[in-house]
Write a protein that holds these residues in place. Sequence first.
Motif, PDB file in Angstrom:
ATOM      1  N   TYR A  94       0.643  -0.721   0.071  1.00 24.19           N
ATOM      2  CA  TYR A  94       0.243   0.333   0.144  1.00 24.19           C
ATOM      3  C   TYR A  94       0.588   1.499   0.021  1.00 24.19           C
ATOM      4  O   TYR A  94       2.240   1.293   0.040  1.00 24.19           O
ATOM      5  CB  TYR A  94      -0.812  -0.051   1.285  1.00 24.19           C
ATOM      6  CG  TYR A  94      -0.175  -0.268   2.522  1.00 24.19           C
ATOM      7  CD1 TYR A  94       0.086   1.191   3.116  1.00 24.19           C
ATOM      8  CD2 TYR A  94       0.177  -1.633   3.023  1.00 24.19           C
ATOM      9  CE1 TYR A  94       0.398   0.883   4.419  1.00 24.19           C
ATOM     10  CE2 TYR A  94       0.929  -0.857   4.484  1.00 24.19           C
ATOM     11  CZ  TYR A  94       1.392   0.424   4.973  1.00 24.19           C
ATOM     12  OH  TYR A  94       1.634  -0.115   6.509  1.00 24.19           O
ATOM     13  N   THR A  95       0.206   2.477  -0.489  1.00 25.09           N
ATOM     14  CA  THR A  95       1.471   3.686  -0.667  1.00 25.09           C
ATOM     15  C   THR A  95       0.811   4.320   1.243  1.00 25.09           C
ATOM     16  O   THR A  95       1.588   4.913   1.643  1.00 25.09           O
ATOM     17  CB  THR A  95       1.267   4.749  -1.250  1.00 25.09           C
ATOM     18  OG1 THR A  95       0.841   3.800  -2.689  1.00 25.09           O
ATOM     19  CG2 THR A  95       1.248   6.272  -1.533  1.00 25.09           C
ATOM     20  N   TYR A  96       0.026   4.665   1.625  1.00 24.00           N
ATOM     21  CA  TYR A  96      -0.803   5.414   2.490  1.00 24.00           C
ATOM     22  C   TYR A  96      -1.517   4.140   3.248  1.00 24.00           C
ATOM     23  O   TYR A  96      -2.506   3.305   3.021  1.00 24.00           O
ATOM     24  CB  TYR A  96      -1.541   6.451   2.439  1.00 24.00           C
ATOM     25  CG  TYR A  96      -0.295   7.357   2.091  1.00 24.00           C
ATOM     26  CD1 TYR A  96       0.611   8.391   2.408  1.00 24.00           C
ATOM     27  CD2 TYR A  96      -0.599   7.720   0.642  1.00 24.00           C
ATOM     28  CE1 TYR A  96       0.932   9.489   1.811  1.00 24.00           C
ATOM     29  CE2 TYR A  96       0.076   8.500  -0.284  1.00 24.00           C
ATOM     30  CZ  TYR A  96       0.780   9.704   1.075  1.00 24.00           C
ATOM     31  OH  TYR A  96       1.664  10.348   0.100  1.00 24.00           O
ATOM     32  N   SER A  97      -1.655   4.296   5.145  1.00 25.40           N
ATOM     33  CA  SER A  97      -2.420   3.892   6.255  1.00 25.40           C
ATOM     34  C   SER A  97      -3.010   5.405   6.883  1.00 25.40           C
ATOM     35  O   SER A  97      -2.380   6.082   6.840  1.00 25.40           O
ATOM     36  CB  SER A  97      -1.548   3.158   7.210  1.00 25.40           C
ATOM     37  OG  SER A  97      -2.214   2.673   7.426  1.00 25.40           O
ATOM     38  N   ILE A  98      -4.136   5.186   6.885  1.00 22.61           N
ATOM     39  CA  ILE A  98      -4.870   6.558   8.025  1.00 22.61           C
ATOM     40  C   ILE A  98      -5.230   5.267   9.118  1.00 22.61           C
ATOM     41  O   ILE A  98      -6.621   4.682   8.273  1.00 22.61           O
ATOM     42  CB  ILE A  98      -5.698   6.442   6.625  1.00 22.61           C
ATOM     43  CG1 ILE A  98      -5.087   7.294   5.871  1.00 22.61           C
ATOM     44  CG2 ILE A  98      -6.253   8.573   7.416  1.00 22.61           C
ATOM     45  CD1 ILE A  98      -6.319   7.846   4.166  1.00 22.61           C
TER      46      ILE A  98
END
Length: 140
Positions: A94-98
């Motif tokens: 993945y690119t971002y975790s929020i």
Amino acid sequence: MNLQKIYNNIGEKFLFLIFVVLISTVLSCNKKEPVFDKNFVHSVYIWLNNPDNLEERELFEKSLTKFLNTSKYAKTNFVGTPAGTNREVVDNTYTYSIIVTFSSKEEQDLYQKEEAHLLFIKEASSLWNKVQIYDTISLD
């Protein structure tokens, strides 16, 4: 040099030091860190179309920051990128975790429909090709 002047100079420096420590203590006490709310945790993983494109990442981050700063319901949030841990059970694709927390499922339901969240999706959805969400409630 006069002994009285030396004592006065030391006294002035000591008083100044006490003043600085006092002000620092007061200012640090006024900062309230948000408490992680474990009632409802909303974990979002996003894969950008072009993760190496710095302009697109900047657009995504700008929209995301605006959204998280204006959400009425998100209590706390965390934004990160893969840690690069290399284990068979870890997904680093993945690119971002929020991660966003809420006081209740009902607040999270309202968050899904709020203007700030919908605007973020409108602004940024063209930048990603996959979103995976895990919603979790506490055992407590």
